[in-house]
Design an enzyme around this catalytic site. Structure first.
Site, PDB file in Angstrom:
ATOM      1  N   SER A 213      13.394   2.445  21.403  1.00  0.00           N
ATOM      2  CA  SER A 213      13.971   2.655  22.723  1.00  0.00           C
ATOM      3  C   SER A 213      15.486   2.733  22.607  1.00  0.00           C
ATOM      4  O   SER A 213      16.067   2.537  21.545  1.00  0.00           O
ATOM      5  CB  SER A 213      13.573   1.523  23.664  1.00  0.00           C
ATOM      6  OG  SER A 213      14.471   0.448  23.503  1.00  0.00           O
ATOM      7  N   LYS A 214      16.058   3.001  23.742  1.00  0.00           N
ATOM      8  CA  LYS A 214      17.506   3.159  23.853  1.00  0.00           C
ATOM      9  C   LYS A 214      18.253   1.920  23.369  1.00  0.00           C
ATOM     10  O   LYS A 214      19.342   2.013  22.818  1.00  0.00           O
ATOM     11  CB  LYS A 214      17.768   3.360  25.350  1.00  0.00           C
ATOM     12  CG  LYS A 214      19.107   3.884  25.726  1.00  0.00           C
ATOM     13  CD  LYS A 214      19.056   4.265  27.193  1.00  0.00           C
ATOM     14  CE  LYS A 214      20.449   4.592  27.691  1.00  0.00           C
ATOM     15  NZ  LYS A 214      20.441   5.243  28.986  1.00  0.00           N
TER      16      LYS A 214
END
Ligand code: GLU
Length: 442
Positions: A213-214
């Site tokens: 994820s980010k």
């Protein structure tokens, strides 16, 4: 028929460039360069709320940092622009009318939907192989919306229109888009256009198998830029996320990669992200890099830290002796700044440990006196002089090495002392040792 390969990287400007996006850009670039084709950069900015100039800039900066030049797109231009979807309204309107006239659209609560032909669609993917999608059931495959009630466009529609208009021959993108592809193929079909070939690149997972994820460490390209990674090393690492030269090599030159890269050889299994490996490759690149390239990469970090190094001629010998110690380019200023100022800072801990004992000042003066008449001033002569002085004083070599290092640099770590003193020069070495004996000891 035009057989030129045309690929595109089509990011949405979300404010950062994810390693997954960067790898998609890289694989497109490799395919284009391998085939002698063109890479188009298209900004998919139909989601107006999230768009900003800065968000686009992050993408352009990240691609440029990785050395991924595009042949058409923002700041470059090209025959099929504009390259921002937000500026292509008329084109979309034209295709919208075409679909509407053909009876392929219907209105639903103010939005416009595409009436699926409800067939079996085959995706013949260059990486994932042949996959059949049965779209006959509206329950599992509802008609897609292509236009919102406010008139704005939905991704699927503009993505397909642009791939047609920009004459894209190969769509190389993340596997998260594989399930969209049959819908895109339906649009191509009803518009009577030949679709591009597709190649869906497997996802990048964390080491533990979770989806990256980010927020995961190493997810944003900006962090590599800021942390002082070597761009060609990061690019090399990104190549290895799904591709390999099949002979266990991990460090592979980009020219060779371009030569042997084949989209069909991209791994079908998910890639696992490993920041330690990226760091290791970065170290390999630093170790094998020419001093000219190292200087080129170091200069922006020196300038940012306010280190005034004068000329390249002055900088090169300094960089030469610290290079093997550097793991990230952000470390360069601390390793070299004291070479360029007489006003260098003293690390309090190093000072306490090596300069506070009662005998420190006398020993420094003693060695400075011996250095003053050392001629020629080179590594061998410096070493011999220091060792002779140590034995004359009846102490171990290390008991002179450590205080001397702290005296001339303010630091307890640094390059090999003899090399450091050689580069510093005799007069500055002697002056610094004497000044330290007078002002920083005891
Ligand atoms: N804008 C889409 C994305 O960022 C592009 C997908 C595609 O390459 O077709 O995921």
């Amino acid at each position: 028929m035009n057989s030129e390969v045309r690929v595109r990287f089509a990011p949405s400007p979300t404010g950062y460039l994810h390693v997954g996006g960067a790898r998609t850009a890289l694989f497109n670039w490799l395919h284009a360069r391998h085939c002698g084709g063109k890479l188009v950069l298209r900004i998919e900015d139909t989601d107006k709320a999230r768009n900003s100039q800065e968000a686009v800039q992050v993408i352009l900066d990240g691609m440029r940092w990785l050395g991924l030049n595009w042949d058409e797109g923002p700041e470059v231009g090209g025959a099929y622009g504009p390259y921002f979807q937000s500026e292509r309204e008329e084109i979309y309107e034209r295709y919208f009318q075409e679909l509407k006239a053909g009876g392929h659209l219907y209105e639903d609560n103010g939005s416009w939907r595409f009436r699926s032909p409800r067939e079996i669609v085959v995706v013949d993917d260059m990486i994932c192989g042949r996959i059949e999608f049965d779209l006959s059931n509206p329950g599992t495959h509802p008609d897609i919306t292509i236009r919102r009630p406010d008139g704005s466009w939905i991704f699927h529609f503009v993505n397909v229109v642009d791939d047609i208009e920009m004459k894209i021959t190969h769509v190389i993108r993340g596997e998260d888009h594989l399930s969209n592809t049959p819908k895109h193929l339906e649009l191509f079909k009803v518009l009577g256009r030949t679709p591009p070939r597709y190649g869906h690149i497997p996802l990048i997972l964390n080491k533990d198998g979770s989806k990256m994820s980010k927020r995961d460490e190493g997810a944003s390209i900006t962090t590599y830029i800021e942390a002082g990674y070597v761009p060609e090393a990061v690019r090399n690492y990104l190549c290895m996320l799904g591709w390999s030269p099949k002979d266990n090599r991990e460090k592979i030159d980009i020219e060779e990669t371009i030569r042997i890269f084949e989209l069909e050889k991209v791994n079908r299994r998910n890639a696992h992200f490993d920041l330690d490996k990226c760091f290791w490759i970065n170290g390999q690149y630093l170790a094998q890099m020419s001093i000219e390239r190292f200087r080129e990469l170091s200069i922006p970090f020196l300038q940012k830290a306010g280190v005034v190094f004068g000329s390249n001629e002055a900088l090169t010998p300094v960089l030469t002796i610290v290079k093997e110690k550097i793991k990230h380019l952000t470390e360069v200023p601390a390793w070299v700044s004291y070479f360029f100022t007489e006003d260098y800072a003293f690390d309090p801990e190093a000072k306490q440990k090596t300069l506070s004992p009662a005998h420190a000042a006398d020993r420094l003066r003693e060695l400075a006196g011996a250095f003053a008449s050392t001629d020629p001033w080179d590594v061998a002569a410096i070493e011999a002089c220091l060792k002779t002085t140590a034995s004359r004083l009846g102490i171990k070599t290390g008991e002179l090495v450590h205080p001397t290092r702290v005296a001339v640099s303010g630091r307890s770590v640094g390059p090999s002392l003899y090399h450091m003193l050689e580069v510093l020069g005799r007069d500055r070495t002697v002056a610094r040792m004497r000044h330290t004996a007078d002002s920083h000891c005891g």
